[in-house]
Scaffold this motif. Structure first.
Motif, PDB file in Angstrom:
ATOM      1  N   THR A 188       0.811  -1.220   0.000  1.00  0.00           N
ATOM      2  CA  THR A 188       0.000   0.000   0.000  1.00  0.00           C
ATOM      3  C   THR A 188       0.844   1.269   0.000  1.00  0.00           C
ATOM      4  OG1 THR A 188      -0.158  -0.121   2.415  1.00  0.00           O
ATOM      5  CG2 THR A 188      -1.960  -1.103   1.160  1.00  0.00           C
ATOM      6  N   SER A 189       2.166   1.121  -0.132  1.00  0.00           N
ATOM      7  CA  SER A 189       3.056   2.279  -0.153  1.00  0.00           C
ATOM      8  C   SER A 189       4.193   2.040  -1.136  1.00  0.00           C
ATOM      9  CB  SER A 189       3.631   2.544   1.245  1.00  0.00           C
ATOM     10  OG  SER A 189       4.703   3.467   1.181  1.00  0.00           O
ATOM     11  N   GLU A 190       4.472   3.023  -1.984  1.00  0.00           N
ATOM     12  CA  GLU A 190       5.577   2.903  -2.932  1.00  0.00           C
ATOM     13  C   GLU A 190       6.931   2.967  -2.240  1.00  0.00           C
ATOM     14  OE1 GLU A 190       5.233   5.614  -6.169  1.00  0.00           O
ATOM     15  OE2 GLU A 190       3.267   4.895  -6.770  1.00  0.00           O
ATOM     16  N   ARG A 191       6.962   3.463  -1.025  1.00  0.00           N
ATOM     17  CA  ARG A 191       8.210   3.456  -0.255  1.00  0.00           C
ATOM     18  C   ARG A 191       8.545   2.062   0.243  1.00  0.00           C
ATOM     19  NH1 ARG A 191      11.223   6.787   1.912  1.00  0.00           N
ATOM     20  NH2 ARG A 191      11.352   5.619   3.857  1.00  0.00           N
ATOM     21  N   GLY A 192       7.542   1.183   0.231  1.00  0.00           N
ATOM     22  CA  GLY A 192       7.716  -0.103   0.883  1.00  0.00           C
ATOM     23  C   GLY A 192       8.424  -1.146   0.046  1.00  0.00           C
ATOM     24  N   VAL A 193       8.789  -2.233   0.724  1.00  0.00           N
ATOM     25  CA  VAL A 193       9.372  -3.389   0.060  1.00  0.00           C
ATOM     26  C   VAL A 193       8.499  -4.611   0.353  1.00  0.00           C
ATOM     27  CG1 VAL A 193      11.744  -2.535   0.102  1.00  0.00           C
ATOM     28  CG2 VAL A 193      10.902  -3.887   2.030  1.00  0.00           C
ATOM     29  N   VAL A 194       8.318  -5.438  -0.658  1.00  0.00           N
ATOM     30  CA  VAL A 194       7.658  -6.724  -0.463  1.00  0.00           C
ATOM     31  C   VAL A 194       8.711  -7.730  -0.028  1.00  0.00           C
ATOM     32  CG1 VAL A 194       6.539  -8.650  -1.652  1.00  0.00           C
ATOM     33  CG2 VAL A 194       5.761  -6.315  -2.068  1.00  0.00           C
ATOM     34  N   VAL A 195       8.392  -8.514   0.990  1.00  0.00           N
ATOM     35  CA  VAL A 195       9.314  -9.547   1.474  1.00  0.00           C
ATOM     36  C   VAL A 195       8.721 -10.908   1.135  1.00  0.00           C
ATOM     37  CG1 VAL A 195      10.544 -10.490   3.453  1.00  0.00           C
ATOM     38  CG2 VAL A 195      10.069  -8.034   3.343  1.00  0.00           C
ATOM     39  N   SER A 196       9.326 -11.582   0.172  1.00  0.00           N
ATOM     40  CA  SER A 196       8.861 -12.906  -0.228  1.00  0.00           C
ATOM     41  C   SER A 196       9.714 -13.965   0.462  1.00  0.00           C
ATOM     42  CB  SER A 196       8.975 -13.069  -1.744  1.00  0.00           C
ATOM     43  OG  SER A 196       8.679 -14.396  -2.100  1.00  0.00           O
ATOM     44  N   PHE A 197       9.045 -14.940   1.083  1.00  0.00           N
ATOM     45  CA  PHE A 197       9.751 -15.970   1.853  1.00  0.00           C
ATOM     46  C   PHE A 197       9.956 -17.262   1.050  1.00  0.00           C
ATOM     47  CE2 PHE A 197       8.214 -13.173   5.174  1.00  0.00           C
ATOM     48  CZ  PHE A 197       9.297 -13.127   6.039  1.00  0.00           C
ATOM     49  N   GLU A 198       9.814 -17.194  -0.260  1.00  0.00           N
ATOM     50  CA  GLU A 198       9.843 -18.413  -1.055  1.00  0.00           C
ATOM     51  C   GLU A 198      11.174 -19.161  -0.982  1.00  0.00           C
ATOM     52  OE1 GLU A 198      10.039 -17.021  -5.549  1.00  0.00           O
ATOM     53  OE2 GLU A 198       8.925 -15.587  -4.301  1.00  0.00           O
TER      54      GLU A 198
END
Length: 465
Positions: free
Chosen positions: A88-98
């Motif tokens: 929900t924020s362009e400042r953010g990072v997605v953390v994928s645990f794959e």
């Protein structure tokens, strides 16, 4: 361009994690910016996608994000239905645990240490070869992850007998504010020391911290299963039949309900030979070979005098065919209308016969197609409101109808969600269920774990910093 995130913080992430674990390519960022939620959501393009490979990586990640005020959006397989993994924020990072996809089973203790990226079905298949059983079975089990299941406290048909994911999590390792590590619980069945933080983290949807490992409880694998199909010409007889089964001493491992529209949808999508009736129950029992045959026989003897036809699956292939019909329902509804709002409300079983007609009245009031199916044994119904995506006025009617669906669920002392979670789509309704005092407690818990509101911000509870 890297969104609104300054280059310096991204450089810090690359520095502590390595370039191969921080991806800033546009295709990758787009790919990880959505989940399986069927309704349109306001989502942001993250500034990076991070792929940790160990607990230490997660600690480093959270430390940098807390220093630089970077929102963190944890993600399993992206199979959630309420926007829980949507940034929900362009400042953010997605953390994928794959990449954190390892596990170790202790057969003697009937427990397992499992990383969050482990695919649910892979884990279940492995432990069953050892004679053990991990019951939680969300519809997405073939591709959803254990971490995502824990974050959402996922359920499924077998929850009727065995309970939801929370019942099988004995302990967790998680990273919370400022990169602090907490370890909760132990690989033991009885542990009443202090507040139960383990159970609090299960179902928190990534808003309190990042889970890096779980201690899961395993149980003996049932020796046998049997499946029956109960067919109803009158919808009002379904509730009576469910009550009859439960008051007889029989405890099914699964009890699934489909109305006539659901039956029609699945037969049009992937025909398995379901009869066109007003409703059906898919009933599964498990236990010893002798007990399951006795239970199926007793179910027939209970229901047939009520005028309800009961058919028994005669082979494993026939059983799998019936269950594939139930699990095909989600995509099958797409053949009826282009738009779908799927709400997984819960109502005490004793009120189902009153509540289901009320849901139907809502559909008629807003001139919408409604399909109802779900885990009727534990009162968890999937109420689907179908509409034409190209018709904005019809979509708005569906959105208004949802409010009334939740009002009915709460009127009967139920819940706004049984397994899909709150995420983005049900946030406003959570206040209805908890009330002002309860909702403030939720906010307080969130801020205790995450005072900067960086863990999955905007989900579950609204927090202003």
């Amino acid at each position: 361009m890297l969104g609104m995130l300054r280059k310096k913080p991204l450089d810090k992430l690359v520095e502590v994690l390595g370039k191969q674990k921080v991806n800033t390519s546009l295709p990758e960022r787009k790919l990880y910016s959505y989940d399986a939620t069927p309704i349109p959501l306001e989502r942001a393009l993250p500034s990076a996608v991070v792929f940790p490979e160990s607990h230490e990586d997660v600690v480093k990640l959270v430390k940098v994000c807390y220093e630089e005020d970077i929102p963190i959006f944890p993600r399993g397989a992206g199979s959630g239905l309420t926007g829980g993994a949507v940034p929900t924020s362009e400042r953010g990072v997605v953390v994928s645990f794959e990449r954190m996809n390892r596990f170790e089973v202790n057969v003697d203790n009937a427990t397992a240490e499992v990383q969050p990226g482990v695919i649910t079905a892979h884990f279940q298949e492995y432990v069953e070869r050892l004679g053990l059983f991990y019951p939680p079975d969300p519809s997405s089990f073939k591709y959803s992850t254990i971490g995502g299941n824990i974050a959402e406290n996922a359920g499924g048909p077998r929850c009727l007998k065995y309970g939801v994911t929370r019942e099988y999590v004995l302990g967790l390792t998680a990273v919370i504010k400022e990169g602090q590590t907490i370890k909760t619980g132990n690989p033991v069945i009885k542990d009443v020391a202090g507040y139960d933080i383990t159970k609090l983290l299960v179902g928190s949807e990534g808003t309190l911290g990042l889970i890096t490992s779980a201690t899961l409880k395993l149980i003996p694998k049932p020796k046998a299963r049997a499946t029956a199909l109960a067919l109803f010409n009158r919808l009002e007889d379904v509730g009576k039949a469910v009550t009859k089964i439960f008051t007889s001493g029989i405890f099914p491992s699964a009890l699934e309900f489909m109305d006539e529209d659901a039956i029609r949808a699945v037969e049009d999508y992937k025909p398995v030979g379901l009869p066109r009736v007003s409703a059906l129950l898919l009933i599964e029992v498990d236990g010893s070979p002798q007990s399951v045959q006795e239970d199926i026989r007793d179910i027939k003897n209970l229901l047939e005098p009520m005028g309800i036809e009961v058919k028994t699956a005669q082979s494993k292939e026939e059983e799998e065919k019936l269950w594939s019909a139930r699990k095909s329902l989600g995509p099958a509804l797409g053949n009826l209308k282009t738009g779908k709002i799927n709400e997984d409300i819960v109502i005490p079983r004793i009120y189902l016969s009153e509540a289901i007609p009320e849901f139907r009245k809502v559909a008629r009031k807003y001139d919408l197609m409604m399909v109802i199916f779900g885990h009727i044994g534990d009162g968890n119904l999937h109420v689907n409101l179908l509409y034409d995506k190209a018709n904005r006025e019809e979509e708005e009617r569906a959105e208004r109808a949802v409010d009334e669906v939740f009002e009915i669920a709460l009127k009967y002392n139920g819940s706004i969600t049984g397994e899909h979670g709150v995420g983005l789509t049900k946030k406003k309704f959570l206040q209805w269920q908890f009330g002002p005092a309860g909702y403030e407690l939720l906010r307080g818990i969130k801020l205790l774990f995450d005072p900067k509101n960086l863990f999955n911000p905007g989900k579950v509870v609204e927090v202003l910093i």
